[in-house]
Design an enzyme around this catalytic site. Structure first.
Site, PDB file in Angstrom:
ATOM      1  N   SER A 152       0.795  -1.240   0.000  1.00 49.28           N
ATOM      2  CA  SER A 152       0.000   0.000   0.000  1.00 49.28           C
ATOM      3  C   SER A 152       0.822   1.281   0.000  1.00 49.28           C
ATOM      4  O   SER A 152       0.249   2.360  -0.174  1.00 49.28           O
ATOM      5  CB  SER A 152      -0.952   0.014   1.197  1.00 49.28           C
TER       6      SER A 152
ATOM      7  N   LYS B 171       0.321   3.401  -2.929  1.00 47.01           N
ATOM      8  CA  LYS B 171      -0.839   4.294  -3.065  1.00 47.01           C
ATOM      9  C   LYS B 171      -0.442   5.766  -3.002  1.00 47.01           C
ATOM     10  O   LYS B 171      -1.127   6.632  -3.545  1.00 47.01           O
ATOM     11  CB  LYS B 171      -1.882   3.950  -1.988  1.00 47.01           C
TER      12      LYS B 171
ATOM     13  N   TYR C 290      -3.688  -2.388 -10.507  1.00 45.47           N
ATOM     14  CA  TYR C 290      -3.658  -2.248  -9.044  1.00 45.47           C
ATOM     15  C   TYR C 290      -2.791  -3.341  -8.398  1.00 45.47           C
ATOM     16  O   TYR C 290      -1.967  -3.063  -7.517  1.00 45.47           O
ATOM     17  CB  TYR C 290      -5.090  -2.280  -8.494  1.00 45.47           C
TER      18      TYR C 290
ATOM     19  N   TYR D  48      -4.111   2.676   7.973  1.00 44.51           N
ATOM     20  CA  TYR D  48      -5.331   1.879   8.125  1.00 44.51           C
ATOM     21  C   TYR D  48      -6.168   2.459   9.271  1.00 44.51           C
ATOM     22  O   TYR D  48      -6.232   3.672   9.417  1.00 44.51           O
ATOM     23  CB  TYR D  48      -4.977   0.394   8.333  1.00 44.51           C
TER      24      TYR D  48
ATOM     25  N   VAL E 111       1.294  -3.772   3.880  1.00 40.50           N
ATOM     26  CA  VAL E 111       1.262  -5.053   4.584  1.00 40.50           C
ATOM     27  C   VAL E 111       2.478  -5.934   4.287  1.00 40.50           C
ATOM     28  O   VAL E 111       2.608  -7.012   4.851  1.00 40.50           O
ATOM     29  CB  VAL E 111      -0.042  -5.852   4.313  1.00 40.50           C
TER      30      VAL E 111
HETATM   31  N1  GLU Z   1      -2.429  -5.657  -2.019  1.00 39.13           N
HETATM   32  C1  GLU Z   1      -3.210  -5.336  -0.897  1.00 39.13           C
HETATM   33  C2  GLU Z   1      -4.667  -5.355  -1.225  1.00 39.13           C
HETATM   34  O1  GLU Z   1      -5.144  -4.592  -1.982  1.00 39.13           O
HETATM   35  C3  GLU Z   1      -2.818  -4.026  -0.301  1.00 39.13           C
HETATM   36  C4  GLU Z   1      -2.424  -4.347   1.026  1.00 39.13           C
HETATM   37  C5  GLU Z   1      -1.901  -3.205   1.832  1.00 39.13           C
HETATM   38  O2  GLU Z   1      -2.719  -2.526   2.443  1.00 39.13           O
HETATM   39  O3  GLU Z   1      -0.676  -3.024   1.912  1.00 39.13           O
HETATM   40  O4  GLU Z   1      -5.415  -6.113  -0.735  1.00 39.13           O
END
Ligand code: GLU
Length: 304
Positions: A63, A66, A188, A240, A258
């Site tokens: 993430s 992002k 993604y 989060y 994560v």
């Molecule tokens: N690849 C993960 C997902 O979209 C992202 C996880 C994260 O929050 O690092 O489920």
């Protein structure tokens, strides 16, 4: 300030705690990570780099990507992006569906999965080759042309993307996803599977510490105002449903993934990346949070 000394001390004091937490297991490719890995890298705006442990090993940034995709979209679309994605903490897990229903398909912020999917959807609309554009962007930020997609992780992500596909379809029903869902999920999942080292990550966040200009090559990446806004969203939404606690403990804007990585920065001064795969129940690296809490305590500096 002798940052190397500060980092060495924290690293050696926390080394006995390696292995705490639980490695992400929602995809097999991440479940296989060695929980004993622990690295720190710090880059300063005056050109210093201080490192400890596994700072040079590439890992899955997840993430943290992002932030990069959002910066790319924000610099082109400007404030228009806020029509499609909010800027409030969600207080819900990163992949939650519930808020989307009563908020009419507008995700709370760009760092929960729903918000990041909207941002990646806009990236696909803006670039003919979005995956290559994303890699080029990150490579120019950290000055390393070897940044790559870990295809093994990307495949594993795609094979377990049911919830992300559900989020995407749901938002499409509200008109907030414009592109084909399979293309969106492919881009993604690839962005989540980008592999970088702590050293690459620390360098790649220097443009934020430098208020939008990349100090490595002088490029203006974001306006001063955009960099401020991105930092504010990281501070309030970057961890989060533990964003408040992270801000409380470290006093820094940043972003976690994560894969066990966290990158944070102090405007006007430095950026720091920490990696250790063991996560707490919110999905943040236990050791990385502890490292950053000690770091700002020991140096007596943060954004506050
Ligand atoms: N690849 C993960 C997902 O979209 C992202 C996880 C994260 O929050 O690092 O489920």
């Amino acid at each position: 300030m002798d940052y190397q000394k500060v980092i060495d001390k924290i690293y050696s004091e926390l080394l006995p705690r390696r292995g705490v937490g639980k490695v992400a297991d929602y995809i097999p490719a991440l479940a296989a990570a060695d929980p004993m890995q622990y690295g720190i890298s710090l880059s300063t705006l005056d050109g210093r780099s201080c490192n400890a442990g596994d700072y040079g090993k590439a890992f899955s940034i997840q993430s943290i990507s992002k932030v990069f995709s959002f910066a790319m979209v924000l610099r082109i679309l400007g404030d228009e992006i806020w029509d499609s994605v909010g800027r409030e903490p969600s207080g819900n897990p990163f992949n939650s569906l519930v808020q989307l229903e009563y908020e009419q398909g507008i995700p709370r912020n760009p760092f929960i999965n729903a918000g990041a999917l909207v941002v990646t959807d806009r990236l696909i609309s803006l670039y003919d080759r979005p995956k290559e554009a994303l890699l080029d962007f990150i490579r120019s930020l950290c000055g390393n042309d070897d940044i790559y997609f870990d295809q093994h992780v990307a495949r594993s992500e795609r094979e377990h993307a049911d919830r992300n596909m559900a989020l995407a379809h749901f938002m499409k029903s509200f008109g907030n996803i414009k592109n084909d869902i399979d293309t969106l999920i492919d881009v993604y999942c690839s962005q989540c599977a980008i592999a970088m080292t702590c050293q690459d990550l620390a360098k790649s966040f220097l443009f934020l510490a430098n208020r939008g200009t990349n100090p490595l090559n002088g490029d203006r990446v974001l306006s001063v105002s955009q960099a401020k806004r991105l930092g504010a969203v990281m501070l309030t939404c970057g961890f989060y449903d533990e964003s408040g606690d992270f801000a409380f403990r470290t006093g820094l804007p940043g972003k976690s993934g994560v894969g066990g990585g966290i990158v944070a920065y102090i405007p006007g001064s430095l950026s720091i990346a920490v990696w250790s795969p063991g996560l707490n129940r919110h999905g943040n690296s236990v050791l990385a949070v502890e490292t950053l809490e000690r770091f700002t305590t020991d140096i007596g500096n943060s954004i506050f």
